[in-house]
Design a protein around this motif. Structure first.
Motif, mmCIF file in Angstrom:
data_model
loop_
_atom_site.group_PDB
_atom_site.id
_atom_site.type_symbol
_atom_site.label_atom_id
_atom_site.label_comp_id
_atom_site.label_asym_id
_atom_site.label_seq_id
_atom_site.Cartn_x
_atom_site.Cartn_y
_atom_site.Cartn_z
ATOM 1 N N LEU A 40 10.435 -9.136 -4.889
ATOM 2 C CA LEU A 40 10.558 -9.416 -3.464
ATOM 3 C C LEU A 40 11.444 -10.641 -3.289
ATOM 4 C CD1 LEU A 40 9.606 -8.783 -0.533
ATOM 5 C CD2 LEU A 40 7.779 -10.450 -0.924
ATOM 6 N N ASN A 72 12.414 -14.940 4.586
ATOM 7 C CA ASN A 72 12.853 -13.609 4.165
ATOM 8 C C ASN A 72 14.304 -13.671 3.682
ATOM 9 O OD1 ASN A 72 13.221 -10.905 3.731
ATOM 10 N ND2 ASN A 72 13.137 -10.311 5.900
ATOM 11 N N GLU A 74 15.548 -10.854 2.109
ATOM 12 C CA GLU A 74 15.938 -9.450 2.003
ATOM 13 C C GLU A 74 16.990 -9.104 3.060
ATOM 14 O OE1 GLU A 74 15.019 -7.151 -0.148
ATOM 15 O OE2 GLU A 74 13.330 -8.098 -1.194
ATOM 16 N N ILE A 78 10.667 -7.783 6.291
ATOM 17 C CA ILE A 78 9.506 -7.620 5.411
ATOM 18 C C ILE A 78 8.247 -7.762 6.262
ATOM 19 C CG2 ILE A 78 10.722 -8.448 3.370
ATOM 20 C CD1 ILE A 78 9.308 -11.139 3.739
ATOM 21 N N GLN A 79 7.163 -7.195 5.763
ATOM 22 C CA GLN A 79 5.906 -7.210 6.514
ATOM 23 C C GLN A 79 4.797 -7.802 5.654
ATOM 24 O OE1 GLN A 79 4.429 -3.399 7.768
ATOM 25 N NE2 GLN A 79 3.297 -4.271 9.488
ATOM 26 N N GLU A 115 5.736 -8.922 10.952
ATOM 27 C CA GLU A 115 7.051 -8.550 10.424
ATOM 28 C C GLU A 115 7.990 -9.735 10.552
ATOM 29 O OE1 GLU A 115 10.043 -5.608 12.249
ATOM 30 O OE2 GLU A 115 8.888 -4.372 10.838
ATOM 31 N N ILE A 145 2.607 -7.963 0.577
ATOM 32 C CA ILE A 145 3.824 -7.931 1.399
ATOM 33 C C ILE A 145 4.621 -6.685 1.018
ATOM 34 C CG2 ILE A 145 5.915 -9.195 2.076
ATOM 35 C CD1 ILE A 145 4.557 -11.762 1.192
ATOM 36 N N THR A 146 5.233 -6.052 2.001
ATOM 37 C CA THR A 146 6.087 -4.883 1.763
ATOM 38 C C THR A 146 7.533 -5.244 2.093
ATOM 39 O OG1 THR A 146 5.678 -4.082 4.021
ATOM 40 C CG2 THR A 146 4.226 -3.277 2.290
ATOM 41 N N ASN A 147 8.475 -4.722 1.303
ATOM 42 C CA ASN A 147 9.908 -4.966 1.538
ATOM 43 C C ASN A 147 10.490 -3.883 2.435
ATOM 44 O OD1 ASN A 147 9.992 -2.771 -0.129
ATOM 45 N ND2 ASN A 147 11.141 -3.760 -1.786
ATOM 46 N N PRO A 148 11.762 -3.979 2.767
ATOM 47 C CA PRO A 148 12.348 -2.955 3.659
ATOM 48 C C PRO A 148 12.274 -1.545 3.092
ATOM 49 C CG PRO A 148 13.747 -4.897 3.548
ATOM 50 C CD PRO A 148 12.697 -5.081 2.517
#
Length: 270
Positions: A40, A72, A74, A78-79, A115, A145-148
């Motif tokens: 991440l 972030n 990315e 991200i969430q 988000e 956490i989740t990425n795109p």
């Protein structure tokens, strides 16, 4: 708020999935090049505003605040799903000991579902309250956490030692004031009992000379006879109404002197 058990189960499930995925990847072709796990792209920093120069102190009964800064890096948003943690012991454990034996207490997980857009920074507050025996522990905070791309990551936010301490007491606390008054009364009563029982007997008190009370002499007048009392009354002022008294009672006959018989005869012979 979500119970940390579900958080732990979710994290364990993520670990299990990642392990199985790695086994399948390596099982398909033993000659394939190793694939590095995805990472991440985010900068994370956790601080405790109430910490001092001696480190982080977890005060019993007081809310402990942690601020999590996430930047972030990315290309897409991200969430942050939720944040949780655990308190671990600082004592060394055997190598074959299970991992869960290190946990002293689980911390409540907080659901965020926030988000964070690409290139932006956001601060998330995480609070928890303790009521434990004073001791040193290791505070470990984790986040999901989740990425795109939808990949889920278990990120360690903080891992450091802290001290669990009792809340400081104030002299103006009503309970403390009542305790001081009670102890003062007990101490005073004990001193009074000791003084009356042993100390007072060692110092006999001197007998005070008391003066005899003066007796006032009262002159008692002798009672008057009937004629004297009548004369005294008649000579003085009359303090009664005479209108209702009969006149023969008011005018008393005056006693006349009577000559003796010897003197009467002598006067007759002459």
């Amino acid at each position: 708020m979500v119970n940390f058990r579900w958080c732990s189960l979710a994290l364990l499930a993520l670990r299990a999935v990642s392990v199985f995925a790695q086994e399948e990847t390596f099982g398909d072709d033993s000659t394939a090049a190793p694939v590095s796990p995805p990472e991440l792209k985010a900068d994370i920093e956790t601080t405790f505003p109430d910490a001092d120069i001696f480190g982080v102190k977890l005060v019993n009964g007081k809310v402990t605040k942690a601020l999590i800064d996430i930047t972030n890096q990315e290309d897409g948003p991200i969430q942050v799903a939720f944040v949780g943690g655990a308190l671990k012991t600082t004592r060394p454990l055997p190598e074959d000991a299970p991992v869960y034996t290190q946990i002293v207490r689980n911390l409540t997980a907080t659901r965020f579902q926030i988000e964070i857009p690409a290139g932006e920074k956001q601060t998330l507050p995480y609070n928890f309250v303790l009521d434990m025996m004073p001791q040193d522990v290791v505070v470990e905070l984790l986040a999901v956490i989740t990425n795109p791309a939808g990949e889920v990551f278990e990120i360690q936010l903080h891992n450091g030692t802290a001290s669990i301490v009792e809340a400081p007491t104030s002299i103006f606390d009503p309970q403390i004031i009542f305790l001081y008054l009670f102890l003062t009364g007990v101490f005073g009563a004990t001193l009074y009992f000791v003084y009356k029982t042993w100390i007072e007997a060692l110092f006999p008190q001197a007998v005070k000379k008391t003066k005899a009370p003066k007796v006032k002499k009262v002159e008692v007048s002798e009672p008057l006879s009937g004629s004297e009392s009548a004369g005294a009354t008649s000579g003085g002022e009359k303090n009664f109404d005479e209108s209702w008294i009969p006149s023969h009672h008011l005018n008393r006959p005056v006693a006349r002197r009577v000559k003796s018989g010897a003197k009467a005869k002598k006067g007759g012979d002459q």
